[in-house]
Design a protein around this motif. Structure first.
Motif, PDB file in Angstrom:
ATOM      1  N   PRO B 231       0.827  -1.207   0.000  1.00 17.70           N
ATOM      2  CA  PRO B 231       0.000   0.000   0.000  1.00 17.70           C
ATOM      3  C   PRO B 231       0.862   1.258   0.000  1.00 17.70           C
ATOM      4  N   ALA B 232       0.346   2.299  -0.661  1.00 21.08           N
ATOM      5  CA  ALA B 232       1.138   3.513  -0.846  1.00 21.08           C
ATOM      6  C   ALA B 232       1.613   4.092   0.482  1.00 21.08           C
ATOM      7  N   ILE B 233       0.719   4.181   1.466  1.00 21.54           N
ATOM      8  CA  ILE B 233       1.175   4.848   2.687  1.00 21.54           C
ATOM      9  C   ILE B 233       2.266   4.030   3.369  1.00 21.54           C
ATOM     10  N   ALA B 234       2.231   2.690   3.227  1.00 23.02           N
ATOM     11  CA  ALA B 234       3.279   1.866   3.835  1.00 23.02           C
ATOM     12  C   ALA B 234       4.601   2.065   3.107  1.00 23.02           C
ATOM     13  N   PRO B 265      11.216  10.477  -0.144  1.00 19.42           N
ATOM     14  CA  PRO B 265      10.557   9.155  -0.132  1.00 19.42           C
ATOM     15  C   PRO B 265       9.357   9.099  -1.064  1.00 19.42           C
ATOM     16  N   ALA B 266       8.658  10.207  -1.237  1.00 20.67           N
ATOM     17  CA  ALA B 266       7.496  10.209  -2.132  1.00 20.67           C
ATOM     18  C   ALA B 266       7.938   9.958  -3.566  1.00 20.67           C
ATOM     19  N   LEU B 267       8.994  10.677  -3.994  1.00 15.36           N
ATOM     20  CA  LEU B 267       9.495  10.502  -5.358  1.00 15.36           C
ATOM     21  C   LEU B 267       9.918   9.062  -5.606  1.00 15.36           C
ATOM     22  N   VAL B 335       0.063  10.875  -5.542  1.00 15.12           N
ATOM     23  CA  VAL B 335       0.721  12.034  -4.920  1.00 15.12           C
ATOM     24  C   VAL B 335      -0.151  12.575  -3.786  1.00 15.12           C
ATOM     25  N   THR B 336      -1.468  12.470  -3.968  1.00 18.67           N
ATOM     26  CA  THR B 336      -2.386  12.930  -2.925  1.00 18.67           C
ATOM     27  C   THR B 336      -2.060  12.273  -1.591  1.00 18.67           C
ATOM     28  N   VAL B 337      -1.775  10.963  -1.655  1.00 18.08           N
ATOM     29  CA  VAL B 337      -1.479  10.227  -0.426  1.00 18.08           C
ATOM     30  C   VAL B 337      -0.152  10.684   0.176  1.00 18.08           C
ATOM     31  N   ALA B 338       0.786  11.104  -0.699  1.00 15.50           N
ATOM     32  CA  ALA B 338       2.114  11.498  -0.226  1.00 15.50           C
ATOM     33  C   ALA B 338       2.054  12.703   0.705  1.00 15.50           C
ATOM     34  N   ALA B 339       0.940  13.429   0.696  1.00 12.22           N
ATOM     35  CA  ALA B 339       0.807  14.555   1.616  1.00 12.22           C
ATOM     36  C   ALA B 339       0.901  14.093   3.067  1.00 12.22           C
ATOM     37  N   LEU B 340       0.551  12.819   3.294  1.00 18.26           N
ATOM     38  CA  LEU B 340       0.602  12.284   4.663  1.00 18.26           C
ATOM     39  C   LEU B 340       2.015  12.266   5.215  1.00 18.26           C
TER      40      LEU B 340
END
Lengths: 241, 392
Positions: B231-234, B265-267, B335-340
């Motif tokens: 999952p993206a957030i993980a 880390p997002a990139l 990318v929306t999730v990367a805001a976390l």
């Protein structure tokens, strides 16, 4: 040979996940190096097994609902009066695919409140697309000659659908279910930002307290769950073939 | 008595089925509140109907446009006309929303929020469906689609810049966050396109190697599939630790902007997610090149490199580009999730909005995200189709 290896691997993955969820404390030494000094190595703000069960339940409920609706819709637009809705439904599905899951989730919250409901809605809506597309592809791939032969044998529309079209389209439909399950297991973790119960809770707790052990636990458990669900549907696909 | 009845039935059958559904839904929707009048950004607010809140000329104009669209949906077959009335009615609906914002906001008041109500959203969605159906029937070519997109962007931009919508809740949130909005917008675009560019640089050669070595192909695709299941957030979270350690160990890396939280880390995560669609489609595209074309090129005396660059990649390009489209749309959403993890982007507004129970702020993040992804999808789809048409 490679088939047995695959089977053994699948059982091993399943066993590892079940063992971890049943007795996470035993795995503490594995995760301890990742946790900040003094912090717990294993998620301690809830029961991992029940979180995983809630996660699985929400994903499967959503997938079931999207399968029923998407397959029904695809059947509707490929026969009779529904055919004129085909171009529209394809355009809408194309548009829907550009909707990020977070946006669906965020927009659902004000409509239905926090908790499981917005997550279910987002997962349901997001799961529709791959299943609809694949069902459509599967039904269109049925050779016309075969359908004619079925009609020639005296089958009516319903018999043709249940006896010829659906069985032929089934592998592709199941592939769509696989896709939507895989996406949903990951997306459901985002549901925890709107207070749905699930493994995302573990990951977010890790993000908030800077505890990599938590993040890895949540991530691994969801990743393994996604792989296992994929394999379970693959097993079903092989069975029907 | 029997004759007119049969006539009625025949008339009913001639009504457009989609139009009938849309009009029935629209009649129900018109009874819902047109706007929600909120004393401030987080209270529930009072529902208000259209004719109560808008000057009667504007309300009548809007109602008339909706009526025309309804009649056209029922009785007109020509897709061009249906598209035109749908677009006009959408414009009228939007105009009425702006007028409602102006009428309900006391002069100088910056606290009141006039949010679009259920009637607005549902009617806009129904008109959108009408327009989408007409567009699907018109089946415009790639150039026409790009032109339509440009016109939409341009007219939306002019409408928003005109100030007519300044008193609508979402634009209020924009006014409060204007500086940050521009910053987060660039951040969003930079993260999505930066990771996509890096992924293309890596994925194209990897796809080529996988195409030439089938044994490697299964392993690479399987590994990239596993990446997609995380999952993206993980994945964002897991990458924070090693990057943080790298920044601590190498001051040069930290100087370059590598850090445990934020963009790095997002990139990296978005880069990893983008690999699968591009590699898979590169392999599929190259596999689809007809051996006869390669043979012919060889017969013309082209070298292996020339064949690869001038024949194989060119022929595989539409399939490769559809992989790029999948990766880009996926990245723009993720990318929306990367805001976390503090990477910025439109997700910042979405998650802040969720946290503050401020739906207008959520929409300020969500609407541009969807618009961006949709616009990019239209552009890439059009160029893929143009390429295929040029060949046929």
């Amino acid at each position: 040979m490679s088939r047995t290896i695959g089977a053994v691997l699948r059982v091993a993955v399943l066993a590892a996940l079940v063992a971890f969820l049943a007795a996470p404390a035993r795995f503490a030494p594995l995760f301890a190096p990742l946790a900040p000094p003094g912090a717990p190595a294993i998620y301690d703000q809830g029961d991992l097994a029940s979180l995983a069960a809630a996660h699985l339940a929400i994903v499967c409920c959503a997938a079931l609902a999207s399968t029923v609706v998407a397959v029904g819709l695809a059947l509707f637009v490929t026969r009779g009066a529904g055919v004129q809705f085909l171009p529209l439904s394809r355009a809408l599905v194309n548009f829907g695919q550009t909707f990020p899951p977070v946006a669906v989730l965020a927009i659902a919250v004000p409509l239905v409140g926090f908790g499981e409901k917005p997550t279910l809605i987002a997962l349901f809506a997001y799961g529709l697309l791959p299943i609809f597309e694949n069902t459509l592809a599967g039904i269109r791939a049925c050779p016309p000659a075969l359908l004619e032969a079925a009609s020639g044998m005296g089958m009516n529309g319903r018999q043709r659908l249940l006896g010829v079209e659906l069985p032929l389209a089934m592998p592709l439909i199941l592939e769509g279910v696989q896709l939507s399950l895989a996406v949903n297991v990951g997306t459901a973790t985002i549901g925890s930002t709107v207070a749905a119960k699930g493994l995302g809770e573990v990951i977010i707790a890790g993000l908030l307290s800077n505890n990599d052990a938590f993040i890895l636990q949540g991530g691994l458990a969801t990743g393994l769950m996604a792989v296992l669900l994929h394999e379970a549907v693959a097993l079903l696909r092989r069975r029907i073939r | 008595m029997a004759a007119p009845r049969r006539l009625d039935l025949a008339g009913l059958r001639r009504l457009d089925p989609l139009g009938t559904m849309l009009v029935l839904a629209g009649l129900v929707a018109a009874r819902l509140p047109f706007v929600i009048d909120k004393a401030n950004r987080i209270v529930p607010g009072d529902p208000r109907p259209l004719f109560e809140v808008v000057p009667w000329t504007a309300a009548c104009g809007c109602a008339l446009a909706l009526l025309v669209a309804g009649v056209a949906a029922l009785a007109v077959r020509a897709p061009g006309a249906r598209l035109a009335v749908a677009v006009l009615a959408l414009a009228a609906l939007a105009f009425a929303l702006g007028a409602a914002g102006d009428a309900l906001t006391p002069a100088g008041n910056r606290v009141v929020r006039i949010a679009p109500g259920a009637a607005f959203w549902v009617l806009a969605a129904l008109l959108g469906v009408l327009a989408a159906d007409a567009l699907a029937r018109l089946a415009p070519g790639p150039a026409a689609r790009v032109l339509a997109l440009l016109l939409t962007v341009l007219s939306t931009g002019i409408a928003l810049a005109s100030g007519h919508f300044d008193h609508v809740s979402v634009m209020r949130e924009y006014a409060v966050n204007a500086d940050r909005f521009t910053h987060e917008a660039w951040r969003h675009v930079a993260l999505a396109f930066g990771s996509l560019g890096a992924a293309m640089v890596v994925a194209l050669p990897v796809g080529l190697v996988c195409h030439r070595m089938p044994r490697l192909r299964a392993a690479v695709i399987a590994a990239l599939n596993v990446v997609q299941t995380v999952p993206a957030i993980a994945l964002f979270g897991i990458l924070m630790a090693p990057l943080g350690a790298l920044a601590a160990a190498l001051p040069a890396a930290a100087h370059l902007g590598v850090a445990g939280i934020g963009a790095a880390p997002a990139l990296l995560a978005l880069f990893l997610y983008a690999l699968l669609p591009i590699v898979a489609n590169t392999v599929a595209g190259l596999a689809g090149v007809s051996p006869a074309a390669v043979e012919a090129a060889r017969g013309m005396g082209m070298t292996r490199g020339q064949i690869l660059a001038g024949v194989e990649f060119v022929l595989a390009l539409p399939v490769i580009l559809s992989g790029v489209r999948i990766a880009l749309v996926q990245n723009l959403g993720l990318v929306t999730v990367a805001a976390l993890i503090g990477a910025g982007g439109f997700g910042t507004f979405v998650f802040q909005g969720i946290g503050q129970a401020a739906i207008d702020l959520v929409l300020l993040g969500a609407i541009p995200t969807v618009a961006l992804a949709f616009g990019c999808a239209v552009l890439l789809d059009a160029s893929i189709e143009a390429m295929q048409r040029g060949r046929a």
